[in-house]
Design an enzyme around this catalytic site. Structure first.
Site, PDB file in Angstrom:
ATOM      1  N   THR A  11       0.829  -1.208   0.000  1.00  0.00           N
ATOM      2  CA  THR A  11       0.000   0.000   0.000  1.00  0.00           C
ATOM      3  C   THR A  11       0.858   1.251   0.000  1.00  0.00           C
ATOM      4  OG1 THR A  11      -0.077  -0.140   2.402  1.00  0.00           O
ATOM      5  CG2 THR A  11      -1.934  -1.080   1.213  1.00  0.00           C
ATOM      6  N   ALA A 249       6.506   6.042  10.791  1.00  0.00           N
ATOM      7  CA  ALA A 249       5.320   5.555  10.081  1.00  0.00           C
ATOM      8  C   ALA A 249       5.219   6.293   8.766  1.00  0.00           C
ATOM      9  CB  ALA A 249       4.069   5.765  10.914  1.00  0.00           C
ATOM     10  N   LYS A 250       4.622   5.568   7.832  1.00  0.00           N
ATOM     11  CA  LYS A 250       4.453   6.116   6.491  1.00  0.00           C
ATOM     12  C   LYS A 250       3.815   7.500   6.541  1.00  0.00           C
ATOM     13  CE  LYS A 250       3.215   2.343   4.328  1.00  0.00           C
ATOM     14  NZ  LYS A 250       2.347   1.356   3.672  1.00  0.00           N
ATOM     15  N   ARG A 251       2.748   7.592   7.358  1.00  0.00           N
ATOM     16  CA  ARG A 251       1.992   8.846   7.339  1.00  0.00           C
ATOM     17  C   ARG A 251       2.772  10.006   7.957  1.00  0.00           C
ATOM     18  NH1 ARG A 251      -0.602   5.310  10.371  1.00  0.00           N
ATOM     19  NH2 ARG A 251      -0.548   5.524  12.641  1.00  0.00           N
ATOM     20  N   GLY A 253       5.828  10.542   7.245  1.00  0.00           N
ATOM     21  CA  GLY A 253       6.911  10.826   6.324  1.00  0.00           C
ATOM     22  C   GLY A 253       8.194  10.053   6.599  1.00  0.00           C
TER      23      GLY A 253
END
Ligand code: GLU
Length: 280
Positions: A11, A249-251, A253
């Site tokens: 994802t 975390a991805k969110r 950055g």
């Protein structure tokens, strides 16, 4: 024989937190002369992209990892998850849930002191209380439904459970999650069901993953016991944090591995920075 796995969802691009997790699993297998598997957790067709899957293979190979072929892709094995659901249904442990997110949120908001679990408010049990005739007529009318586990009944059946975490036995207490979803409205599986079935079918003996998923493993232990699947050992590892002390975390950055690579950092440097031998 130790068998470990890394099980990313395509994802997004893998970041350094994923690299750490993959290295923990691969190293645990290597150190024990065992096997390391890669699994693509792609049951959510709306969020998964072929380009991200291709990038997973590329980035892990860059990191110096080698895994067995063929790679198991969950989207190709819905039959296995359906079979597990059928067994749980035959034990009287699942029920259809027609609620929308909005309805659940409204019901939770309306009840003062609604119980919360690790993933937020617990499902209030609305559809657990429907009678057989109403269930049948709503299904016949084509209303979409998820399948939920009747947690209280499931626990009554297994009794108290424990799990092997990092060499110690600890209680596995899934009640805190309430009636979890085992099959989504759009997919005949959920993360909890697919991961449990796959780890068993793939012969995984040591599940390594981030400590944020430790409580989720309680659910997996319960499903293993109900489905008569072998019990793997677990090792939940600390999560990498950024300079601000917050988890990567991805969110937020977290830096993608391909950007690390583009900055000219070698895989050996990254491995060393993450506390692993520079070469595999
Ligand atoms: N697909 C899950 C994730 O990316 C895997 C977690 C697990 O190892 O079970 O977070």
């Amino acid at each position: 024989m130790i068998v470990t796995r890394f099980a990313p969802s395509p994802t997004g691009y893998l970041h350094t937190g994923h690299a750490y997790s993959a290295l923990v699993a691969a190293e645990a297998a290597r150190a024990a002369g065992g096997r390391f598997l890669l699994r693509i957790e792609d049951i959510d067709a709306t969020r998964c992209r072929p380009a991200f899957e291709a990038a997973i293979y590329e980035d892990l190979a860059w990191l110096g990892l080698a895994w067995e072929s063929p790679v198991r892709r969950q989207s190709e094995h819905f039959g296995d998850y359906r079979a597990a659901l059928a067994r749980l249904d035959a034990m009287g442990l699942t029920y259809p849930c027609f609620c929308t997110r909005k309805e659940i949120a409204a019901e939770v908001a309306a009840s003062a002191g609604a119980p919360h679990g690790p993933d937020g408010p617990l499902y209030p049990g609305t559809c657990r209380r429907l009678d057989a005739a109403e269930r049948a007529s709503r299904i016949a009318a084509g209303e979409p439904y998820a399948l939920r586990l009747d947690m209280a009944r499931a626990i009554a059946r297994t009794g108290p459970l424990t799990m092997a975490e990092s060499g110690l036995r600890m209680p596995a207490a899934p009640a805190v999650f309430g009636d979890v979803v085992l099959a989504r409205k759009d997919v005949p599986a959920s993360y909890h069901l697919a991961v449990t079935v796959d780890d068993a079918l793939q012969g995984v003996t040591l599940v390594t993953r981030g400590e944020d998923l430790l409580p989720a493993s309680f659910i997996h232990r319960l499903l293993q016991d109900l489905l008569g699947l072998p019990e793997p050992a677990y090792r939940h590892h600390p999560l990498l944090t950024g300079p601000d002390g917050r988890r990567l975390a991805k969110r937020d950055g977290a830096e993608a591995l391909r950007d690390v690579k583009a900055r000219g950092v070698s895989a050996a440097d990254l491995r060393a920075r993450l506390g692993f031998a520079a070469s595999p």
